[in-house]
Write a protein that holds these residues in place. Structure first.
Motif, PDB file in Angstrom:
ATOM      1  N   ASP A  61      80.483 -29.527 -19.069  1.00 29.19           N
ATOM      2  CA  ASP A  61      80.107 -30.026 -17.749  1.00 29.19           C
ATOM      3  C   ASP A  61      80.669 -29.235 -16.575  1.00 29.19           C
ATOM      4  N   HIS A  62      81.788 -28.542 -16.779  1.00 28.66           N
ATOM      5  CA  HIS A  62      82.420 -27.886 -15.634  1.00 28.66           C
ATOM      6  C   HIS A  62      81.695 -26.607 -15.213  1.00 28.66           C
ATOM      7  N   PHE A  63      81.283 -25.831 -16.191  1.00 23.04           N
ATOM      8  CA  PHE A  63      80.610 -24.560 -15.890  1.00 23.04           C
ATOM      9  C   PHE A  63      79.154 -24.672 -16.330  1.00 23.04           C
ATOM     10  N   GLY A  95      75.952 -34.288 -19.101  1.00 29.84           N
ATOM     11  CA  GLY A  95      76.582 -34.906 -17.949  1.00 29.84           C
ATOM     12  C   GLY A  95      78.076 -34.687 -17.923  1.00 29.84           C
ATOM     13  N   ILE A  96      78.702 -35.235 -16.888  1.00 31.80           N
ATOM     14  CA  ILE A  96      80.152 -35.130 -16.736  1.00 31.80           C
ATOM     15  C   ILE A  96      80.794 -35.923 -17.873  1.00 31.80           C
ATOM     16  N   CYS A  97      81.796 -35.320 -18.489  1.00 31.54           N
ATOM     17  CA  CYS A  97      82.389 -35.887 -19.709  1.00 31.54           C
ATOM     18  C   CYS A  97      82.730 -37.374 -19.572  1.00 31.54           C
ATOM     19  N   HIS A  98      83.295 -37.772 -18.443  1.00 30.98           N
ATOM     20  CA  HIS A  98      83.732 -39.172 -18.310  1.00 30.98           C
ATOM     21  C   HIS A  98      82.558 -40.132 -18.239  1.00 30.98           C
ATOM     22  N   GLN A  99      81.465 -39.656 -17.657  1.00 27.80           N
ATOM     23  CA  GLN A  99      80.291 -40.505 -17.575  1.00 27.80           C
ATOM     24  C   GLN A  99      79.639 -40.644 -18.952  1.00 27.80           C
ATOM     25  N   ALA A 116      90.968 -34.471 -22.535  1.00 25.23           N
ATOM     26  CA  ALA A 116      91.575 -33.277 -21.959  1.00 25.23           C
ATOM     27  C   ALA A 116      91.179 -33.144 -20.494  1.00 25.23           C
ATOM     28  N   ASP A 117      91.349 -34.213 -19.739  1.00 23.80           N
ATOM     29  CA  ASP A 117      91.002 -34.190 -18.320  1.00 23.80           C
ATOM     30  C   ASP A 117      91.583 -35.445 -17.674  1.00 23.80           C
ATOM     31  N   SER A 118      92.157 -35.289 -16.501  1.00 27.91           N
ATOM     32  CA  SER A 118      92.894 -36.415 -15.898  1.00 27.91           C
ATOM     33  C   SER A 118      92.027 -37.645 -15.627  1.00 27.91           C
ATOM     34  N   HIS A 119      90.745 -37.445 -15.346  1.00 30.40           N
ATOM     35  CA  HIS A 119      89.918 -38.607 -15.011  1.00 30.40           C
ATOM     36  C   HIS A 119      89.385 -39.363 -16.228  1.00 30.40           C
ATOM     37  N   THR A 120      89.875 -39.010 -17.396  1.00 28.31           N
ATOM     38  CA  THR A 120      89.592 -39.805 -18.598  1.00 28.31           C
ATOM     39  C   THR A 120      89.960 -41.263 -18.359  1.00 28.31           C
ATOM     40  N   GLY A 290      78.303 -36.676  -5.754  1.00 29.26           N
ATOM     41  CA  GLY A 290      78.375 -36.304  -7.162  1.00 29.26           C
ATOM     42  C   GLY A 290      79.760 -36.545  -7.705  1.00 29.26           C
ATOM     43  N   SER A 291      80.049 -35.999  -8.865  1.00 25.40           N
ATOM     44  CA  SER A 291      81.334 -36.073  -9.577  1.00 25.40           C
ATOM     45  C   SER A 291      81.430 -37.352 -10.406  1.00 25.40           C
ATOM     46  N   CYS A 292      82.475 -37.412 -11.233  1.00 27.61           N
ATOM     47  CA  CYS A 292      82.684 -38.605 -12.057  1.00 27.61           C
ATOM     48  C   CYS A 292      83.059 -39.800 -11.199  1.00 27.61           C
ATOM     49  N   THR A 293      83.505 -39.551  -9.974  1.00 28.29           N
ATOM     50  CA  THR A 293      83.846 -40.672  -9.092  1.00 28.29           C
ATOM     51  C   THR A 293      82.642 -41.185  -8.316  1.00 28.29           C
ATOM     52  N   SER A 351      76.540 -32.118 -13.762  1.00 27.62           N
ATOM     53  CA  SER A 351      77.714 -31.263 -13.961  1.00 27.62           C
ATOM     54  C   SER A 351      78.740 -31.622 -12.891  1.00 27.62           C
ATOM     55  N   CYS A 352      79.887 -30.959 -12.931  1.00 31.24           N
ATOM     56  CA  CYS A 352      80.946 -31.249 -11.967  1.00 31.24           C
ATOM     57  C   CYS A 352      80.662 -30.647 -10.589  1.00 31.24           C
ATOM     58  N   GLY A 353      79.869 -29.579 -10.552  1.00 32.97           N
ATOM     59  CA  GLY A 353      79.557 -28.948  -9.275  1.00 32.97           C
ATOM     60  C   GLY A 353      80.806 -28.494  -8.553  1.00 32.97           C
ATOM     61  N   PRO A 354      80.897 -28.752  -7.237  1.00 35.25           N
ATOM     62  CA  PRO A 354      82.030 -28.230  -6.476  1.00 35.25           C
ATOM     63  C   PRO A 354      83.305 -29.044  -6.633  1.00 35.25           C
ATOM     64  N   CYS A 355      83.237 -30.183  -7.334  1.00 30.88           N
ATOM     65  CA  CYS A 355      84.367 -31.120  -7.344  1.00 30.88           C
ATOM     66  C   CYS A 355      85.678 -30.468  -7.737  1.00 30.88           C
ATOM     67  N   GLY A 356      85.651 -29.674  -8.794  1.00 31.52           N
ATOM     68  CA  GLY A 356      86.891 -29.051  -9.258  1.00 31.52           C
ATOM     69  C   GLY A 356      87.170 -27.717  -8.601  1.00 31.52           C
ATOM     70  N   GLY A 357      86.363 -27.353  -7.617  1.00 30.07           N
ATOM     71  CA  GLY A 357      86.604 -26.096  -6.901  1.00 30.07           C
ATOM     72  C   GLY A 357      86.271 -24.870  -7.713  1.00 30.07           C
ATOM     73  N   SER A 373      83.617 -37.231  -4.204  1.00 32.71           N
ATOM     74  CA  SER A 373      84.515 -36.883  -5.312  1.00 32.71           C
ATOM     75  C   SER A 373      85.906 -37.475  -5.068  1.00 32.71           C
ATOM     76  N   ASN A 374      86.900 -37.015  -5.811  1.00 31.56           N
ATOM     77  CA  ASN A 374      88.149 -37.763  -5.866  1.00 31.56           C
ATOM     78  C   ASN A 374      89.385 -37.085  -5.301  1.00 31.56           C
ATOM     79  N   ARG A 375      89.318 -35.781  -5.076  1.00 37.99           N
ATOM     80  CA  ARG A 375      90.532 -35.099  -4.619  1.00 37.99           C
ATOM     81  C   ARG A 375      90.229 -34.215  -3.424  1.00 37.99           C
ATOM     82  N   GLY A 379      92.629 -26.489  -1.182  1.00 40.25           N
ATOM     83  CA  GLY A 379      92.197 -25.553  -2.215  1.00 40.25           C
ATOM     84  C   GLY A 379      91.417 -26.186  -3.339  1.00 40.25           C
ATOM     85  N   ARG A 380      91.388 -27.511  -3.402  1.00 43.46           N
ATOM     86  CA  ARG A 380      90.743 -28.173  -4.535  1.00 43.46           C
ATOM     87  C   ARG A 380      89.245 -27.852  -4.623  1.00 43.46           C
ATOM     88  N   THR A 381      88.553 -27.895  -3.490  1.00 38.72           N
ATOM     89  CA  THR A 381      87.096 -27.715  -3.532  1.00 38.72           C
ATOM     90  C   THR A 381      86.673 -26.459  -2.774  1.00 38.72           C
TER      91      THR A 381
HETATM   92  S1  SF4 Z   1      87.085 -34.846 -11.281  1.00 33.88           S
HETATM   93 FE1  SF4 Z   1      85.434 -33.456 -10.764  1.00 33.88          FE
HETATM   94  S2  SF4 Z   1      85.862 -31.622 -11.988  1.00 33.88           S
HETATM   95 FE2  SF4 Z   1      87.017 -33.321 -12.892  1.00 33.88          FE
HETATM   96  S3  SF4 Z   1      85.672 -34.199 -14.472  1.00 33.88           S
HETATM   97 FE3  SF4 Z   1      85.319 -35.347 -12.576  1.00 33.88          FE
HETATM   98  S4  SF4 Z   1      83.584 -34.293 -11.662  1.00 33.88           S
HETATM   99 FE4  SF4 Z   1      84.429 -32.911 -13.157  1.00 33.88          FE
END
Ligand code: SF4
Lengths: 411, 165
Positions: A61-63, A95-99, A116-120, A290-293, A351-357, A373-375, A379-381
């Protein structure tokens, strides 16, 4: 002894105690391309078999699709690697892993989930204990079948009040961040009870639980109720709900009132929160839904409710990225996607798009983005400044070109 | 032995510790990202053997493990903070990177580079002017893992793997 929901789930998954720590088994383990790629070499070096391949869910989902040649190579290495892992559940490009985790029919309630991702942590919205871990932790769990954990302190968090038509899970998350900050209950297991009069939608709950990561929570579990039951039933989950005992012990208790107006987190951190109506002086260059949030059907429906029949402001990019294939298809069917395109928005693949920068849609220096998004750490995005808000605020801002309280658009 | 300590402030996120554009499978690119988001000059000059001193909530944000690994890549002697964000803390333990919690006030301004002596045995860091900080080691479980050189090195020695859990 009367037990909290958190203690019950922990007890059910504890294999044994090792001094001051517990060794805990998991029901699901989540991988994605960006952090999963880091596992390839150490996994081969370790040379051990997977403990429970069927419990592993591998997203990409990230790339997706990759924006640079290097990321294309990383993605391919990861995809090839997951093909070698016989018996795992592969689900690339859906889709985004968490979704896709919460959409998965095997994911119910009362489970222990690592990724393997904080938003799990988001899967906690279904009444699970879910947490994000780093690559080495995940690799360890892949081969051993368990993870390590110090028993967390538990915070009972009660949501109270009346949700108005312009308040979403995102606003509530920002209200919590504003009230509690990120260090007061760092590392606590949050056990959240929705005692609001209207009850939050499941999509709003996902968005809220997702931002448990920003609150510093170890877990963000939303106690099972009729909203959870309806969602789980719809995907065919039959596991009975686990609830906290009456009079259960908690290490701390907090009550949060639903905010009365839409909120925005301003740079440099998600806990720097202001009412949307006070930020009219901030021009925006990009609005990102967008994003998992903030990329679910509720967010896209909210976006369309605001922009339908209008045009995105001159020189503003409205980027909409559905959080999953299912969300995308549902949005297509509802006619949302065509409304976004007609209003001048850009729609990208789940996908994650710009969320993770790190992928398409990032912003340049001197640019402002309002995002679901959530952060918004510097530099994040990308090098610009990011403001976090609900889809309603984000879409309203896309139309005016500056941060806008969506109540200005109320019919 | 004199070494340098680099002092950063509160809530230093993983994006400041290691900005996403240094995310790479190439160690040489990764290495250049150390604290680049905080001070790009430091990213170039931080010497091996240095100590990092931080306020509360060090490493909040992403679970990207490169943000911890970069301290090992750059041979940082010790990372200490008033408190650590959860995943970052675990990543440091899992990779066997020495960490400690600061139990006293930090007398140095954030953003400063200080010449210090790190007394490992007594868990103190002191500067020439007499200013010093006191440290507490991580939990016994974490110490056990760090002493094995990280979580993966511990599998055979510390854990009985149970494939039926
Ligand atoms: S926080 Fe952003 S980069 Fe991380 S999984 Fe969710 S959408 Fe993807």
């Amino acid at each position: 002894m009367a037990q909290s929901l958190t203690s019950k789930i922990l007890a059910r998954h504890t294999l044994r105690q090792d001094g001051d720590h517990l060794l805990i088994s998991y029901d699901h383990l989540l991988l994605h391309d960006a952090t999963g790629a880091l596992l390839i070499e150490p996994f081969r070096k370790l040379g051990k078999p997977l403990a429970h391949p069927e419990r592993i869910l591998a997203a990409a989902d990230h790339f997706v699709p990759p924006a640079t040649a290097e990321r294309a190579e990383i993605l391919q290495q990861y995809l090839d690697f997951t093909l070698e892992l016989a018996g795992i559940r592969r689900s690339p490009f859906t889709g985004i892993c968490h979704q896709i985790m919460v959409e998965d029919p095997l994911v119910g309630c009362g489970q222990f989930i690592i990724g393997a991702d904080s938003h799990t942590i988001m899967a906690g919205a279904l009444g699970n204990l879910a947490c994000g871990l780093g690559s080495t932790d995940i690799l360890f769990s892949m081969v051993t079948g368990f993870t390590w954990l110090a028993p967390p302190k538990i915070l009972k968090l009660k949501l109270q009040g009346n949700q108005t038509t312009t308040i979403r899970g995102k606003d509530i998350a920002l209200q919590i961040l504003h009230t509690l900050g990120t260090t007061t209950y760092a590392d606590y297991a949050f056990e959240c009870v929705d005692a609001t009069t209207t009850k939050l939608s499941m999509d709003s709950r996902f968005s809220l639980a997702c931002m448990g990561a920003e609150m510093g929570a170890a877990f963000f579990t939303i106690v099972h109720d009729e909203i959870t039951a309806t969602f789980l039933q719809a995907k065919g989950v039959k596991t009975p709900a686990i609830l906290a005992d009456h009079n259960a012990h908690y290490d701390a208790r907090e009550t949060i009132q639903i905010p009365s107006e839409p909120l925005v987190a301003i740079p440099p951190a998600p806990w720097c929160v202001e009412p949307a109506k006070d930020l009219k002086h901030i021009p925006i260059h990009q609005a990102f839904v967008g994003s998992c949030t903030g990329g679910r059907l509720e967010d896209i429906a909210d976006t369309v409710a605001i922009i339908k029949g209008k045009k995105v402001a001159t020189n503003v990019r409205l980027v909409v990225i559905p959080a999953s294939k299912k969300v995308y298809l549902d949005a297509l069917e509802a006619g949302y996607i065509s409304e976004i395109i007609k209003a001048g928005g850009i729609v990208d693949a789940p996908s994650c798009g710009p969320c993770g920068g790190i992928d398409k849609g990032i912003i340049g220096s001197g640019q402002n983005m309002i995002a679901t998004s959530n952060r918004n750490f510097p530099g994040r995005t990308g090098p610009g400044d990011t403001y976090l808000a609900s889809a309603l605020v984000t879409a309203a801002s896309a139309i005016t070109g500056y941060i806008t309280d969506p109540r200005e658009f109320a019919p | 032995m004199n070494r340098f300590a680099y002092v950063v402030g509160e809530n230093i996120s993983t994006d400041l510790i290691h900005p996403p554009n240094f995310f790479s499978l190439d160690k040489n690119i990764r290495k250049q990202g150390l604290l680049h988001g905080y001070n790009p000059e430091w990213a170039k000059t931080i010497e091996p053997g240095s100590v990092i001193i931080a306020g509360h909530n060090l490493g909040c944000g992403s679970s990207r493990e490169v943000t911890a690994r970069v301290f090992a890549d750059r041979k940082i002697k010790l990372v200490c903070a008033l408190s650590f964000a959860r995943i970052f803390y675990r990543n440091m333990v899992n990779l066997g990177i020495p960490i400690a919690t600061i139990t006293s006030r930090i007398p140095w301004q954030e953003g400063s580079k200080v010449t210090i002596i790190y007394d490992e045995e007594n868990q103190t860091i002191s500067a020439q002017e007499g200013q010093h900080i006191e440290l507490a080691p991580p939990s016994p479980f974490a110490r056990k893992i760090i002493s094995q050189g990280g979580l993966l090195n511990s599998i055979d020695n510390l854990f009985q793997v149970n494939h039926h859990g």
